[in-house]
Scaffold this motif. Sequence first.
Motif, PDB file in Angstrom:
ATOM      1  N   HIS A   1      -6.287   4.793   4.817  1.00  0.00           N
ATOM      2  CA  HIS A   1      -5.822   5.882   3.954  1.00  0.00           C
ATOM      3  C   HIS A   1      -4.413   6.343   4.318  1.00  0.00           C
ATOM      4  CE1 HIS A   1      -8.883   7.173   1.076  1.00  0.00           C
ATOM      5  NE2 HIS A   1      -9.763   6.689   1.932  1.00  0.00           N
TER       6      HIS A   1
ATOM      7  N   ARG B   1       2.684   7.967   1.400  1.00  0.00           N
ATOM      8  CA  ARG B   1       3.413   8.017   0.123  1.00  0.00           C
ATOM      9  C   ARG B   1       3.384   9.428  -0.458  1.00  0.00           C
ATOM     10  NH1 ARG B   1       6.557   4.740  -2.860  1.00  0.00           N
ATOM     11  NH2 ARG B   1       6.660   5.369  -5.020  1.00  0.00           N
TER      12      ARG B   1
ATOM     13  N   ARG C   1      -1.685   5.790   1.501  1.00  0.00           N
ATOM     14  CA  ARG C   1      -1.707   6.779   0.407  1.00  0.00           C
ATOM     15  C   ARG C   1      -1.170   8.124   0.895  1.00  0.00           C
ATOM     16  NH1 ARG C   1      -4.893   7.045  -4.230  1.00  0.00           N
ATOM     17  NH2 ARG C   1      -5.891   9.020  -3.757  1.00  0.00           N
ATOM     18  N   LYS C   2      -1.632   8.531   2.061  1.00  0.00           N
ATOM     19  CA  LYS C   2      -1.206   9.813   2.609  1.00  0.00           C
ATOM     20  C   LYS C   2       0.297   9.820   2.873  1.00  0.00           C
ATOM     21  CE  LYS C   2      -5.584  11.156   4.685  1.00  0.00           C
ATOM     22  NZ  LYS C   2      -6.215  11.817   5.823  1.00  0.00           N
TER      23      LYS C   2
ATOM     24  N   GLY D   1       0.810  -1.218   0.000  1.00  0.00           N
ATOM     25  CA  GLY D   1       0.000   0.000   0.000  1.00  0.00           C
ATOM     26  C   GLY D   1       0.841   1.264   0.000  1.00  0.00           C
TER      27      GLY D   1
ATOM     28  N   GLU E   1      -9.878   1.692 -11.314  1.00  0.00           N
ATOM     29  CA  GLU E   1     -10.119   2.154  -9.953  1.00  0.00           C
ATOM     30  C   GLU E   1     -11.607   2.090  -9.632  1.00  0.00           C
ATOM     31  OE1 GLU E   1      -8.276   6.061 -10.116  1.00  0.00           O
ATOM     32  OE2 GLU E   1      -6.638   5.264  -8.914  1.00  0.00           O
TER      33      GLU E   1
ATOM     34  N   ALA F   1       0.159   3.471  -3.367  1.00  0.00           N
ATOM     35  CA  ALA F   1      -0.699   4.630  -3.085  1.00  0.00           C
ATOM     36  C   ALA F   1      -2.114   4.454  -3.636  1.00  0.00           C
ATOM     37  CB  ALA F   1      -0.059   5.919  -3.607  1.00  0.00           C
ATOM     38  N   LEU F   2      -2.650   3.261  -3.540  1.00  0.00           N
ATOM     39  CA  LEU F   2      -4.018   2.984  -3.976  1.00  0.00           C
ATOM     40  C   LEU F   2      -4.985   3.139  -2.820  1.00  0.00           C
ATOM     41  CD1 LEU F   2      -3.430  -0.261  -6.065  1.00  0.00           C
ATOM     42  CD2 LEU F   2      -4.117   1.970  -6.961  1.00  0.00           C
ATOM     43  N   ARG F   3      -6.231   3.375  -3.143  1.00  0.00           N
ATOM     44  CA  ARG F   3      -7.281   3.305  -2.120  1.00  0.00           C
ATOM     45  C   ARG F   3      -7.377   1.858  -1.651  1.00  0.00           C
ATOM     46  NH1 ARG F   3      -8.835   6.605  -6.165  1.00  0.00           N
ATOM     47  NH2 ARG F   3      -9.218   8.766  -5.549  1.00  0.00           N
TER      48      ARG F   3
ATOM     49  N   LEU G   1      -1.642  10.653  -6.847  1.00  0.00           N
ATOM     50  CA  LEU G   1      -2.853  10.343  -6.079  1.00  0.00           C
ATOM     51  C   LEU G   1      -4.125  10.488  -6.912  1.00  0.00           C
ATOM     52  CD1 LEU G   1      -1.957  12.096  -2.702  1.00  0.00           C
ATOM     53  CD2 LEU G   1      -1.825   9.650  -3.246  1.00  0.00           C
TER      54      LEU G   1
END
Length: 186
Positions: free
Chosen positions: A134, A140, A137-138, A35, A62, A39-41, A158
């Motif tokens: 999350h 990264r 992602r945040k 993850g 996505e 940086a994926l949901r 993102l």
Amino acid sequence: MAEVHAVKSLDKVKLISHLLERNYSQQVADVWNIGLNLALRISDLLSIRFSDVCEDRLLLIEGKTKKAASIKLNQKAIDIIHRIRQEQPTHTYLFQSYRNQRAMNLPPQPLSRRFISRAFADIGAQVGIQLGTHSMRKTRGYHLYKATKDIARVMKMLRHSSEGVTLRYIGITQEDIDKDFVELEI
């Protein structure tokens, strides 16, 4: 639901990975590590199938935006995916739930978002940070921004459409921006 944060310390990123492996499993630590690198949901991350991986690229649609994403995998992601594939050659999903293996005649399913969310929140409480799905992602996005100071690049990674949204999302505050002005003298 409490807002989750980016992990701003790289030592804390490694500690979280270690604690997830120790307290939960290698599989949960792999979710964290992949993850961070993709940086994926979380819904897209957990739904990755081995068939979505083509050599050094991840190809998927996505779930939230319905947009096609083609993500070049870095060596760490490739190594983790390769190891999982060798350990679980019959799995369909990269992060397949073992619960369904015990159930007769049920199709394979990925790990649940709820399970991962609870594991991350537990470890976050141990290290003193609001950690959630999350946060990968945040984190990264935050570290890419800190390395490049290129918000457009972070937005593109993102797949955001607004600089303000991206800055808020990765946890860049006015205090951080003020610090950059003070520290950089020309």
